[in-house]
Write a protein that holds these residues in place. Structure first.
Motif, PDB file in Angstrom:
ATOM      1  N   HIS A  33       0.836  -1.196   0.000  1.00  0.00           N
ATOM      2  CA  HIS A  33       0.000   0.000   0.000  1.00  0.00           C
ATOM      3  C   HIS A  33       0.874   1.252   0.000  1.00  0.00           C
ATOM      4  O   HIS A  33       1.906   1.289   0.666  1.00  0.00           O
ATOM      5  CB  HIS A  33      -0.863   0.055   1.260  1.00  0.00           C
ATOM      6  CG  HIS A  33      -1.813  -1.087   1.431  1.00  0.00           C
ATOM      7  ND1 HIS A  33      -3.150  -0.990   1.142  1.00  0.00           N
ATOM      8  CD2 HIS A  33      -1.614  -2.341   1.873  1.00  0.00           C
ATOM      9  CE1 HIS A  33      -3.733  -2.139   1.401  1.00  0.00           C
ATOM     10  NE2 HIS A  33      -2.826  -2.990   1.849  1.00  0.00           N
ATOM     11  N   LEU A  35       0.195   5.143   1.141  1.00  0.00           N
ATOM     12  CA  LEU A  35      -0.760   5.960   1.876  1.00  0.00           C
ATOM     13  C   LEU A  35      -0.257   7.393   1.934  1.00  0.00           C
ATOM     14  O   LEU A  35       0.953   7.635   1.923  1.00  0.00           O
ATOM     15  CB  LEU A  35      -0.927   5.423   3.309  1.00  0.00           C
ATOM     16  CG  LEU A  35      -1.225   3.931   3.456  1.00  0.00           C
ATOM     17  CD1 LEU A  35      -1.070   3.500   4.900  1.00  0.00           C
ATOM     18  CD2 LEU A  35      -2.612   3.615   2.947  1.00  0.00           C
ATOM     19  N   SER A  45      -5.694   6.175   1.475  1.00  0.00           N
ATOM     20  CA  SER A  45      -5.047   5.133   0.704  1.00  0.00           C
ATOM     21  C   SER A  45      -4.926   5.592  -0.746  1.00  0.00           C
ATOM     22  O   SER A  45      -5.911   5.963  -1.373  1.00  0.00           O
ATOM     23  CB  SER A  45      -5.867   3.843   0.777  1.00  0.00           C
ATOM     24  OG  SER A  45      -5.303   2.843  -0.029  1.00  0.00           O
ATOM     25  N   MET A  48      -3.091   0.285  -3.817  1.00  0.00           N
ATOM     26  CA  MET A  48      -2.802  -1.045  -3.308  1.00  0.00           C
ATOM     27  C   MET A  48      -2.381  -1.865  -4.514  1.00  0.00           C
ATOM     28  O   MET A  48      -3.126  -1.935  -5.498  1.00  0.00           O
ATOM     29  CB  MET A  48      -4.012  -1.674  -2.632  1.00  0.00           C
ATOM     30  CG  MET A  48      -3.762  -3.046  -2.060  1.00  0.00           C
ATOM     31  SD  MET A  48      -5.217  -3.710  -1.253  1.00  0.00           S
ATOM     32  CE  MET A  48      -6.301  -3.973  -2.644  1.00  0.00           C
ATOM     33  N   ILE A  86       3.436   7.129   3.131  1.00  0.00           N
ATOM     34  CA  ILE A  86       3.775   5.933   3.898  1.00  0.00           C
ATOM     35  C   ILE A  86       3.606   4.698   3.029  1.00  0.00           C
ATOM     36  O   ILE A  86       2.582   4.535   2.351  1.00  0.00           O
ATOM     37  CB  ILE A  86       2.885   5.799   5.149  1.00  0.00           C
ATOM     38  CG1 ILE A  86       3.035   7.032   6.046  1.00  0.00           C
ATOM     39  CG2 ILE A  86       3.205   4.534   5.932  1.00  0.00           C
ATOM     40  CD1 ILE A  86       2.039   7.083   7.186  1.00  0.00           C
ATOM     41  N   ARG A  90       1.723  -5.751   3.133  1.00  0.00           N
ATOM     42  CA  ARG A  90       0.780  -6.706   3.708  1.00  0.00           C
ATOM     43  C   ARG A  90       1.397  -8.094   3.571  1.00  0.00           C
ATOM     44  O   ARG A  90       1.476  -8.631   2.454  1.00  0.00           O
ATOM     45  CB  ARG A  90      -0.546  -6.619   2.977  1.00  0.00           C
ATOM     46  CG  ARG A  90      -1.595  -7.589   3.463  1.00  0.00           C
ATOM     47  CD  ARG A  90      -2.900  -7.329   2.720  1.00  0.00           C
ATOM     48  NE  ARG A  90      -3.469  -6.050   3.076  1.00  0.00           N
ATOM     49  CZ  ARG A  90      -4.234  -5.844   4.138  1.00  0.00           C
ATOM     50  NH1 ARG A  90      -4.486  -6.843   4.953  1.00  0.00           N
ATOM     51  NH2 ARG A  90      -4.746  -4.650   4.386  1.00  0.00           N
TER      52      ARG A  90
ATOM     53  N   PRO B  43       2.512   4.119  11.384  1.00  0.00           N
ATOM     54  CA  PRO B  43       1.548   3.452  12.268  1.00  0.00           C
ATOM     55  C   PRO B  43       2.020   2.050  12.643  1.00  0.00           C
ATOM     56  O   PRO B  43       2.671   1.373  11.856  1.00  0.00           O
ATOM     57  CB  PRO B  43       0.279   3.386  11.416  1.00  0.00           C
ATOM     58  CG  PRO B  43       0.452   4.436  10.375  1.00  0.00           C
ATOM     59  CD  PRO B  43       1.913   4.495  10.091  1.00  0.00           C
ATOM     60  N   LEU B  99      -6.909 -10.292   5.483  1.00  0.00           N
ATOM     61  CA  LEU B  99      -5.663 -10.535   4.786  1.00  0.00           C
ATOM     62  C   LEU B  99      -5.780 -11.619   3.726  1.00  0.00           C
ATOM     63  O   LEU B  99      -5.126 -11.574   2.711  1.00  0.00           O
ATOM     64  CB  LEU B  99      -4.577 -10.932   5.785  1.00  0.00           C
ATOM     65  CG  LEU B  99      -3.997  -9.791   6.602  1.00  0.00           C
ATOM     66  CD1 LEU B  99      -3.119 -10.354   7.699  1.00  0.00           C
ATOM     67  CD2 LEU B  99      -3.201  -8.857   5.720  1.00  0.00           C
ATOM     68  N   GLU B 106      -8.322  -3.275   0.885  1.00  0.00           N
ATOM     69  CA  GLU B 106      -7.918  -1.876   0.940  1.00  0.00           C
ATOM     70  C   GLU B 106      -8.486  -1.260   2.200  1.00  0.00           C
ATOM     71  O   GLU B 106      -9.673  -1.402   2.495  1.00  0.00           O
ATOM     72  CB  GLU B 106      -8.430  -1.108  -0.284  1.00  0.00           C
ATOM     73  CG  GLU B 106      -8.007   0.353  -0.259  1.00  0.00           C
ATOM     74  CD  GLU B 106      -8.440   1.116  -1.482  1.00  0.00           C
ATOM     75  OE1 GLU B 106      -9.140   0.521  -2.328  1.00  0.00           O
ATOM     76  OE2 GLU B 106      -8.091   2.307  -1.597  1.00  0.00           O
ATOM     77  N   GLN B 107      -7.628  -0.583   2.933  1.00  0.00           N
ATOM     78  CA  GLN B 107      -8.034  -0.027   4.211  1.00  0.00           C
ATOM     79  C   GLN B 107      -8.450   1.423   4.077  1.00  0.00           C
ATOM     80  O   GLN B 107      -7.847   2.193   3.343  1.00  0.00           O
ATOM     81  CB  GLN B 107      -6.894  -0.124   5.217  1.00  0.00           C
ATOM     82  CG  GLN B 107      -6.556  -1.550   5.606  1.00  0.00           C
ATOM     83  CD  GLN B 107      -5.531  -1.608   6.704  1.00  0.00           C
ATOM     84  OE1 GLN B 107      -5.485  -0.760   7.583  1.00  0.00           O
ATOM     85  NE2 GLN B 107      -4.693  -2.624   6.661  1.00  0.00           N
ATOM     86  N   PHE B 108      -9.480   1.783   4.819  1.00  0.00           N
ATOM     87  CA  PHE B 108      -9.958   3.152   4.900  1.00  0.00           C
ATOM     88  C   PHE B 108      -9.754   3.612   6.349  1.00  0.00           C
ATOM     89  O   PHE B 108     -10.196   2.948   7.283  1.00  0.00           O
ATOM     90  CB  PHE B 108     -11.424   3.222   4.496  1.00  0.00           C
ATOM     91  CG  PHE B 108     -11.658   2.822   3.065  1.00  0.00           C
ATOM     92  CD1 PHE B 108     -11.789   1.490   2.711  1.00  0.00           C
ATOM     93  CD2 PHE B 108     -11.711   3.785   2.066  1.00  0.00           C
ATOM     94  CE1 PHE B 108     -11.971   1.113   1.388  1.00  0.00           C
ATOM     95  CE2 PHE B 108     -11.905   3.424   0.740  1.00  0.00           C
ATOM     96  CZ  PHE B 108     -12.037   2.087   0.402  1.00  0.00           C
ATOM     97  N   PHE B 109      -9.110   4.751   6.481  1.00  0.00           N
ATOM     98  CA  PHE B 109      -8.709   5.221   7.806  1.00  0.00           C
ATOM     99  C   PHE B 109      -9.657   6.278   8.344  1.00  0.00           C
ATOM    100  O   PHE B 109     -10.169   7.117   7.591  1.00  0.00           O
ATOM    101  CB  PHE B 109      -7.292   5.800   7.756  1.00  0.00           C
ATOM    102  CG  PHE B 109      -6.225   4.759   7.640  1.00  0.00           C
ATOM    103  CD1 PHE B 109      -5.911   4.207   6.414  1.00  0.00           C
ATOM    104  CD2 PHE B 109      -5.530   4.323   8.758  1.00  0.00           C
ATOM    105  CE1 PHE B 109      -4.924   3.234   6.303  1.00  0.00           C
ATOM    106  CE2 PHE B 109      -4.537   3.356   8.655  1.00  0.00           C
ATOM    107  CZ  PHE B 109      -4.243   2.809   7.426  1.00  0.00           C
TER     108      PHE B 109
END
Lengths: 107, 118
Positions: A33, A35, A45, A48, A86, A90, B43, B99, B106-109
């Motif tokens: 990813h 970011l 994001s 990916m 960043i 994964r 993070p 995973l 895809e991550q959303f923060f």
């Protein structure tokens, strides 16, 4: 040695310059990813990817799985691109973040 | 589509006090992550939930940190008692899958909660 290394740590450039941020990792991954984190702390994001190359507007991300390396490029950079970028990989068990590259684009 | 919500946005406490953070992920997202981000660092994953089960809490300091996601939706992260070194931004993120399902991870923060421990 950190499992995810980014370079440079800090980068200052003039508006319009072509920007490259690098990410190297030492673990097996299923995806990587990129970011973007603005000064207020919010994280967005950008990409990916698990192979090849992706492009969104002025942003391009590439990954070389064999070399365990990814790059984020910004074409025609603009002051609003100033942020921390960043890289996060994964793995099969967990996600590992780089420390980030602080980018400052001068008008 | 509403994003990931977190509250409070800011919290200042004294050491040895307790504090709790709340996260509401994007509707339908099965996976929820809590991260700790210390100033100047990337993070660090504290805990990952898949629905209401814990997938990974290997980096959660379990002597003082706890988290739950009882109904598989909202989550709370608690620190009890807080230490000076807990000062950080606590980020919550969510993704459709986990995973094992790379198409949906895809991550959303969320905006994060900035904790200052005095």
């Amino acid at each position: 040695k950190n499992e995810v290394e980014q370079s440079p740590q800090n980068l200052t450039a003039q508006e319009g310059e072509f920007i490259t941020i690098n990410c190297s990792y030492s673990v097996g991954i299923s995806a990587l990813h990129w970011l973007q984190q603005h000064p207020g702390g919010g994280i967005v994001s950008l990409f990916m990817l698990s192979s090849g190359k992706k492009k969104h507007g002025r942003l391009i991300a590439t990954i070389n799985i064999q070399e365990k390396h990814s790059s984020l490029h910004i074409t025609a950079s603009h002051p609003r691109d100033s942020a921390v970028y960043i890289c996060a990989v994964r793995g099969w068990v967990k996600i590992i973040f780089g420390k980030g590259t602080r980018l400052h684009i001068l008008p | 589509e509403a994003g990931v919500a977190q509250s409070p946005r800011y919290k200042i406490i004294e050491k040895r006090q307790s504090v709790a953070f709340w996260c509401n992920p994007i509707s339908g997202h099965a996976t929820l992550y809590w991260y700790q981000q210390i100033l100047g660092q990337g993070p660090k994953l504290l805990i990952q939930f898949q629905n209401n089960g814990v997938v990974d809490d290997s980096q959660l300091p379990k002597d003082r940190f706890s988290a739950e996601r009882l109904k598989g939706v909202d989550s709370t992260l608690k620190i009890q008692p807080a230490k000076l070194e807990d000062s950080a931004v606590y980020l919550c993120a969510s993704s459709l899958g986990g995973l094992a399902d790379s198409s949906y991870n895809e991550q959303f923060f969320g905006p994060g909660t900035r904790l200052t421990v005095l």
